[in-house]
Motif scaffolding. Structure first.
Motif, PDB file in Angstrom:
ATOM      1  N   THR A   1       0.462  -1.271  -0.104  1.00  0.00           N
ATOM      2  CA  THR A   1      -0.020  -0.011   0.086  1.00  0.00           C
ATOM      3  C   THR A   1       0.799   1.298   0.139  1.00  0.00           C
ATOM      4  O   THR A   1       0.272   2.317   0.261  1.00  0.00           O
ATOM      5  N   ALA A   2       2.165   1.037  -0.188  1.00  0.00           N
ATOM      6  CA  ALA A   2       3.010   2.420  -0.360  1.00  0.00           C
ATOM      7  C   ALA A   2       2.901   3.174  -1.667  1.00  0.00           C
ATOM      8  O   ALA A   2       2.636   2.257  -2.532  1.00  0.00           O
ATOM      9  N   PRO A   3       2.805   4.306  -1.880  1.00  0.00           N
ATOM     10  CA  PRO A   3       2.882   4.690  -3.373  1.00  0.00           C
ATOM     11  C   PRO A   3       4.025   4.218  -4.007  1.00  0.00           C
ATOM     12  O   PRO A   3       5.018   4.100  -3.623  1.00  0.00           O
ATOM     13  N   VAL A   4       3.645   4.475  -5.438  1.00  0.00           N
ATOM     14  CA  VAL A   4       4.358   3.852  -6.403  1.00  0.00           C
ATOM     15  C   VAL A   4       5.468   4.681  -6.595  1.00  0.00           C
ATOM     16  O   VAL A   4       6.825   4.290  -6.637  1.00  0.00           O
ATOM     17  N   SER A   5       5.504   5.977  -6.174  1.00  0.00           N
ATOM     18  CA  SER A   5       6.563   6.977  -6.195  1.00  0.00           C
ATOM     19  C   SER A   5       7.627   6.443  -5.051  1.00  0.00           C
ATOM     20  O   SER A   5       8.962   7.117  -5.218  1.00  0.00           O
ATOM     21  N   GLU A   6       7.453   5.507  -4.364  1.00  0.00           N
ATOM     22  CA  GLU A   6       8.174   5.271  -3.248  1.00  0.00           C
ATOM     23  C   GLU A   6       8.655   4.034  -3.341  1.00  0.00           C
ATOM     24  O   GLU A   6       9.162   3.297  -2.537  1.00  0.00           O
ATOM     25  N   GLY A   7       8.264   3.165  -4.402  1.00  0.00           N
ATOM     26  CA  GLY A   7       8.806   1.883  -4.661  1.00  0.00           C
ATOM     27  C   GLY A   7       7.684   0.928  -4.335  1.00  0.00           C
ATOM     28  O   GLY A   7       8.010  -0.381  -4.564  1.00  0.00           O
ATOM     29  N   GLY A   8       6.569   1.226  -3.959  1.00  0.00           N
ATOM     30  CA  GLY A   8       5.478   0.538  -3.515  1.00  0.00           C
ATOM     31  C   GLY A   8       4.455   0.000  -4.561  1.00  0.00           C
ATOM     32  O   GLY A   8       4.876   0.404  -5.851  1.00  0.00           O
ATOM     33  N   LEU A   9       3.640  -0.896  -4.447  1.00  0.00           N
ATOM     34  CA  LEU A   9       2.811  -1.295  -5.622  1.00  0.00           C
ATOM     35  C   LEU A   9       1.568  -0.360  -5.618  1.00  0.00           C
ATOM     36  O   LEU A   9       0.764  -0.252  -6.587  1.00  0.00           O
ATOM     37  N   GLY A  10       1.414   0.578  -4.944  1.00  0.00           N
ATOM     38  CA  GLY A  10       0.287   1.481  -4.893  1.00  0.00           C
ATOM     39  C   GLY A  10      -1.046   1.338  -4.765  1.00  0.00           C
ATOM     40  O   GLY A  10      -1.988   1.979  -5.010  1.00  0.00           O
ATOM     41  N   PHE A  11      -1.466  -0.070  -3.885  1.00  0.00           N
ATOM     42  CA  PHE A  11      -2.687  -0.108  -3.466  1.00  0.00           C
ATOM     43  C   PHE A  11      -3.217   0.749  -2.631  1.00  0.00           C
ATOM     44  O   PHE A  11      -2.357   1.381  -1.683  1.00  0.00           O
ATOM     45  N   ASP A  12      -4.631   0.969  -2.373  1.00  0.00           N
ATOM     46  CA  ASP A  12      -5.001   1.597  -0.808  1.00  0.00           C
ATOM     47  C   ASP A  12      -5.000   0.818   0.161  1.00  0.00           C
ATOM     48  O   ASP A  12      -4.764   1.285   1.273  1.00  0.00           O
ATOM     49  N   TRP A  13      -5.421  -0.401  -0.053  1.00  0.00           N
ATOM     50  CA  TRP A  13      -5.506  -1.320   1.214  1.00  0.00           C
ATOM     51  C   TRP A  13      -5.187  -2.641   0.806  1.00  0.00           C
ATOM     52  O   TRP A  13      -4.954  -3.141  -0.162  1.00  0.00           O
ATOM     53  N   LYS A  14      -4.823  -3.430   1.886  1.00  0.00           N
ATOM     54  CA  LYS A  14      -4.273  -5.042   1.730  1.00  0.00           C
ATOM     55  C   LYS A  14      -5.200  -5.647   2.804  1.00  0.00           C
ATOM     56  O   LYS A  14      -5.259  -5.243   3.951  1.00  0.00           O
ATOM     57  N   TRP A  15      -5.705  -6.875   2.514  1.00  0.00           N
ATOM     58  CA  TRP A  15      -6.237  -7.771   3.377  1.00  0.00           C
ATOM     59  C   TRP A  15      -5.371  -8.173   4.376  1.00  0.00           C
ATOM     60  O   TRP A  15      -4.150  -8.444   3.866  1.00  0.00           O
ATOM     61  N   ASN A  16      -5.506  -8.173   5.724  1.00  0.00           N
ATOM     62  CA  ASN A  16      -4.777  -8.781   6.711  1.00  0.00           C
ATOM     63  C   ASN A  16      -4.764 -10.033   6.882  1.00  0.00           C
ATOM     64  O   ASN A  16      -5.359 -10.477   8.025  1.00  0.00           O
ATOM     65  N   MET A  17      -4.060 -10.893   6.190  1.00  0.00           N
ATOM     66  CA  MET A  17      -4.332 -12.311   6.400  1.00  0.00           C
ATOM     67  C   MET A  17      -3.800 -12.856   7.520  1.00  0.00           C
ATOM     68  O   MET A  17      -4.112 -13.687   7.898  1.00  0.00           O
ATOM     69  N   GLY A  18      -2.602 -12.339   7.882  1.00  0.00           N
ATOM     70  CA  GLY A  18      -1.762 -12.723   9.113  1.00  0.00           C
ATOM     71  C   GLY A  18      -2.694 -12.551  10.518  1.00  0.00           C
ATOM     72  O   GLY A  18      -2.853 -13.452  11.114  1.00  0.00           O
ATOM     73  N   TRP A  19      -3.451 -11.306  10.614  1.00  0.00           N
ATOM     74  CA  TRP A  19      -4.217 -10.988  11.682  1.00  0.00           C
ATOM     75  C   TRP A  19      -5.511 -12.307  11.744  1.00  0.00           C
ATOM     76  O   TRP A  19      -5.525 -12.720  12.658  1.00  0.00           O
ATOM     77  N   MET A  20      -6.093 -12.197  10.430  1.00  0.00           N
ATOM     78  CA  MET A  20      -7.095 -13.315  10.373  1.00  0.00           C
ATOM     79  C   MET A  20      -6.741 -14.659  10.952  1.00  0.00           C
ATOM     80  O   MET A  20      -7.304 -15.363  11.440  1.00  0.00           O
ATOM     81  N   HIS A  21      -5.535 -15.206  10.363  1.00  0.00           N
ATOM     82  CA  HIS A  21      -5.089 -16.515  10.572  1.00  0.00           C
ATOM     83  C   HIS A  21      -4.739 -16.838  12.209  1.00  0.00           C
ATOM     84  O   HIS A  21      -5.104 -17.601  12.858  1.00  0.00           O
ATOM     85  N   ASP A  22      -3.938 -15.771  12.793  1.00  0.00           N
ATOM     86  CA  ASP A  22      -3.600 -15.808  14.258  1.00  0.00           C
ATOM     87  C   ASP A  22      -4.847 -15.837  15.175  1.00  0.00           C
ATOM     88  O   ASP A  22      -4.812 -16.559  15.969  1.00  0.00           O
ATOM     89  N   THR A  23      -5.787 -14.945  14.761  1.00  0.00           N
ATOM     90  CA  THR A  23      -6.768 -14.553  15.730  1.00  0.00           C
ATOM     91  C   THR A  23      -7.648 -15.799  15.415  1.00  0.00           C
ATOM     92  O   THR A  23      -8.161 -16.278  16.757  1.00  0.00           O
ATOM     93  N   LEU A  24      -7.975 -16.512  14.631  1.00  0.00           N
ATOM     94  CA  LEU A  24      -8.977 -17.438  14.489  1.00  0.00           C
ATOM     95  C   LEU A  24      -8.229 -18.650  15.060  1.00  0.00           C
ATOM     96  O   LEU A  24      -8.912 -19.445  15.619  1.00  0.00           O
ATOM     97  N   SER A  25      -7.005 -18.958  14.811  1.00  0.00           N
ATOM     98  CA  SER A  25      -6.330 -19.919  15.563  1.00  0.00           C
ATOM     99  C   SER A  25      -6.447 -19.914  17.039  1.00  0.00           C
ATOM    100  O   SER A  25      -6.706 -20.720  17.839  1.00  0.00           O
ATOM    101  N   TYR A  26      -6.338 -18.576  17.636  1.00  0.00           N
ATOM    102  CA  TYR A  26      -6.407 -18.313  19.129  1.00  0.00           C
ATOM    103  C   TYR A  26      -7.785 -18.811  19.546  1.00  0.00           C
ATOM    104  O   TYR A  26      -8.202 -19.542  20.596  1.00  0.00           O
ATOM    105  N   MET A  27      -8.830 -18.194  18.686  1.00  0.00           N
ATOM    106  CA  MET A  27     -10.068 -18.539  19.188  1.00  0.00           C
ATOM    107  C   MET A  27     -10.642 -19.892  19.089  1.00  0.00           C
ATOM    108  O   MET A  27     -11.579 -20.306  19.837  1.00  0.00           O
ATOM    109  N   GLN A  28     -10.072 -20.745  18.173  1.00  0.00           N
ATOM    110  CA  GLN A  28     -10.415 -22.184  18.224  1.00  0.00           C
ATOM    111  C   GLN A  28      -9.618 -22.955  19.559  1.00  0.00           C
ATOM    112  O   GLN A  28     -10.284 -24.061  19.812  1.00  0.00           O
TER     113      GLN A  28
END
Length: 744
Positions: A487-514
């Motif tokens: 989500t970093a600007p292209v001018s700064e070497g990023g891919l330029g997306f606005d948002w990114k899905w936080n897959m790490g948060w999802m996997h960690d927290t669901l693993s905890y809740m189980q």
């Protein structure tokens, strides 16, 4: 000379003109293999000013040519050639004309497709070749229009290596010999105008590939399609769409800014609601507008996200194996009906995000696979061009025309249908050349590395162009690795997306809740680790369709304990999610605790809402959305470290977490979550302000199906310092519960 005598003279001379056609040309026409029909067919002026007119109508009994403006006047009766189906006449002169054709089943009056000049402009062809045409949906494909005052349909398709391309459909009995197309050099685009054809016509392209193989293909840039299992493309109705969403578009940038609350309801259109239950037909776009929009509004979500609605042959792919990157699926109605649905969402204050798939496409023979007999859209080598996990082909984004095809597709949805954002699927699979491949089964980039440089260039260009041409629209990456700067600007070497899905948060927290609460103290880090990297990107917290399929079970079914504890766990988890930094995304059915794993073949289990526990969970999600949208502290500083502060992050023994959320104006909210089934009395927490703190929310409230244990509506902070703050609260923490407090 009278018209009849002139016609007789023309037909007499035609017999000698027939011999001017080479035998090989005649044979190619007869077999439908001729690659340059305009060199033979239509009017051809001779050195003496006369005209030879040839028309190719296999199966016709007779043909007459008449002036377009005076159809009662006969110019010539075309003579049958030695090649059955080829009719020829020699005229003293030519004027705009029509053909009167006698078929075994009746008569037809039509203009000659081979009497029209070049259709696409040189600039269009140049931009297509360069991969920079940003409106391919209005250039290639099938478009109802008038040419020289004659209504009809202009067809155009990119197939540079094909030996011959023709248009086929009901209008010519699917005969690939009838409407051979003209090739435009050097672009490799084939074009033809078929007069008097109207919107609604079903068509495909009939090709002879580079290797001589006969192919029948759907239009890659079709704007409408037949619903599967039918595979025809449809000439779209060109009627303009009446939009009423000017106010929404004027405020969209603010509604989707980094400081705005965004809560997304993700759904699969085909299984949200069905007529008569599981076995019934899916709702169409109008029915969805009448039922989905009020529901989403009542639940307080700001956006809906639709699993891909681009036409796809296999319903079990949920749309993630699309073939028509420019056409809404015919399963749910016309393109105009889809536009009206989006418009109704906007009028109701709801944004619309589409899942969009530029990573791969299916191998169905009527699709893009080896489109002109060569690996045109895909990489040619299977180590680059075939996705082993999904048995699909991978787009060759290093090819300019393919780059431009997908770029134009993204812009098409955003511009033509006023879509508010695209969630780009499977970005990780695009970025790595060795994604899901064993050693020796992938081809490094030109520097010997694993990065797909063509994809990186494409994604950066895509995001820059979208932000330039559709201000306020969102680009969201489903990227599951630690690729830096998504989500970093292209001018700064990023891919330029606005948002990114936080897959790490999802996997960690669901693993905890189980985990059984007895063992959660050993996994405490799974609930805190996300804050280590929370500001490395701009995140969406996704509880998506992928988490409730393929044997994972439903969200509530993954919660441990008895039935009461399962509901309590899920209420506490959703409260923690809605108060954690990041935009929110929840898949349909999770908001009321569907027990069954999601299936695309049936509607979600709405009948569960007759039970108190499920109705209470639904009410909790509605109240969380209301708090999230109305309390600036819960959303204003989502992307800034000073918007979040740990109070307790290390109490693994009690499985308690507590944090503050801050707004710009120093508004503050305290969130405390107890992930054990024990009631914790007099739990001390430091707070920044003295006075009374009101309990604004309690997931254990009986309104949501809880035990109603809490703090009696509020607690007064003492001036006893704790946790680095000058004041403190002594709280009662409900079992498997979460509370939100704010200073009065």
């Amino acid at each position: 000379m009278s018209d009849n005598r002139r016609a007789e003279s023309a037909t007499t001379q035609a017999t000698t003109l027939d011999r001017e056609i080479d035998d090989h040309v005649a044979q190619a026409l007869g077999e439908g293999r001729h690659g340059d029909p305009f060199a033979v067919l239509g009017p051809h002026e001779q050195p003496d000013g006369s005209v030879i007119l040839r028309t190719w109508l296999p199966g016709a009994i007779g043909v007459e040519v008449r002036p377009r403006e005076a159809p009662d006047r006969l110019l010539a009766r075309l003579e049958r050639s030695r090649l059955p189906g080829l009719f020829v006449a020699h005229l003293d002169y030519i004027e705009p004309y029509v053909l009167h054709v006698r078929w075994p089943w009746g008569e037809e009056v039509v203009e000659d497709p081979y009497s029209f000049d070049l259709l696409l402009g040189e600039l269009d062809l140049y931009l297509i070749g360069e991969g920079t045409h940003r409106r391919l949906g209005g250039c290639l494909g099938a478009h109802a229009m008038s040419v020289e005052g004659i209504p009809g349909v202009r067809f155009a398709v990119w197939a540079p290596n094909a030996q011959r391309v023709s248009v086929i459909g009901d209008f010519n009995q699917w005969d690939g010999r009838r409407h051979l197309m003209r090739r435009r050099h050097p672009s490799g685009v084939w074009e033809l105008f078929i007069p008097r054809l109207a919107p609604g016509a079903i068509y495909q392209f009939d090709l002879i590939g580079a290797d001589g193989q006969w192919l029948r293909k759907a239009d890659p840039v079709a704007l409408a399609t037949q619903p599967p299992p039918l595979t025809g493309s449809v000439v779209a109705d060109p009627a303009s769409i009446e939009w009423h969403d000017a106010d929404w578009l004027a405020t969209r940038s603010k509604r989707q800014s980094t400081e705005a609350p965004v809560a997304i309801y993700e759904l699969h259109v085909g299984s949200w609601r069905r007529h008569g239950g599981d076995d019934g037909e899916s709702y169409n776009w109008q029915e969805l507008a009448e039922s989905l929009i009020p529901y989403v509004s009542e639940m307080g979500f700001t956006h809906i996200e639709l699993l891909p609605i681009m036409e796809h042959p296999f319903g079990g792919s949920w749309g993630y194996q699309p073939l028509s990157q420019f056409a809404p699926s015919g399963r749910f109605g016309s393109p105009q009906a889809f536009a009206a649905f989006v418009d109704a969402c906007h009028v109701a204050g709801i944004g619309v995000i589409l899942d969009w798939v530029p990573a791969h496409f299916p191998t169905d023979p009527h699709g893009l696979a080896r489109f002109d007999g060569t690996a045109l859209y895909e990489y040619s080598h299977p180590y680059e061009g075939f996705h082993q996990d999904w048995n699909t082909y991978i787009y060759n984004l290093g090819r300019r025309e393919v780059h431009g095809f997908l770029l134009s597709s993204a812009l098409h949805w955003l511009r033509e249908f006023h879509i508010d954002g695209l969630r780009v699927d499977a970005v990780a699979s695009m970025l790595y050349r060795n994604y899901s491949r064993r050693d020796g089964e992938w081809i490094p980039n030109r520097y010997g590395g694993q990065e797909n440089l063509e994809t990186i260039d494409f994604l950066r260009h895509l995001n820059e162009v979208v932000h330039e041409e559709v201000p306020g629209a969102l680009m969201i990456a489903e990227e599951s690795t630690a690729w830096p700067g998504v989500t970093a600007p292209v001018s700064e070497g990023g891919l330029g997306f606005d948002w990114k899905w936080n897959m790490g948060w999802m996997h960690d927290t669901l693993s905890y809740m189980q985990q059984d609460p007895l063992y959660r103290s050993y996994h405490h880090h799974q609930m805190t680790f996300s804050m280590v990297y929370a500001y490395s990107e701009r995140f969406v917290l996704p509880i998506s369709h992928d988490e409730v399929v393929h044997g994972k079970g439903s969200l509530i079914a993954r919660m441990p304990g008895d039935r009461w504890q399962q509901f309590a766990n899920l209420r506490a988890y959703l409260t923690a999610m809605w108060t954690h930094p990041g935009r929110k995304l929840l898949f349909m059915g999770c908001e009321f605790g569907q027990w069954q794993e999601w299936s695309h073949d049936r509607e979600i289990d709405w009948w569960l809402l007759s039970e108190a526990g499920h109705a209470g969970l639904q009410r909790l999600v509605r109240e969380l959305n209301l708090l999230y949208r109305t309390l600036p502290a819960l959303h204003e500083q989502d992307d800034r470290p000073h918007g979040f502060e740990w109070i307790v992050g290390d109490d693994a023994q009690n499985s308690v977490l507590a944090w503050l959320r801050w707004s710009h104006e120093e508004g503050v909210a305290l969130v405390v979550v107890n992930f054990t089934p024990r009631v914790l009395e007099d739990y001390t927490l430091g707070v920044p302000r003295e006075g009374r703190w009101s309990e604004r929310f309690n997931s254990d409230s009986e309104l949501y199906g809880g035990s109603n244990i809490g703090n009696g509506g509020g607690v007064v902070a003492s001036q006893t310092a704790s946790h680095g703050h000058p004041c403190s609260l002594k709280l009662t923490l409900p079992p498997l519960g979460a509370v939100i407090l704010m200073p009065e």
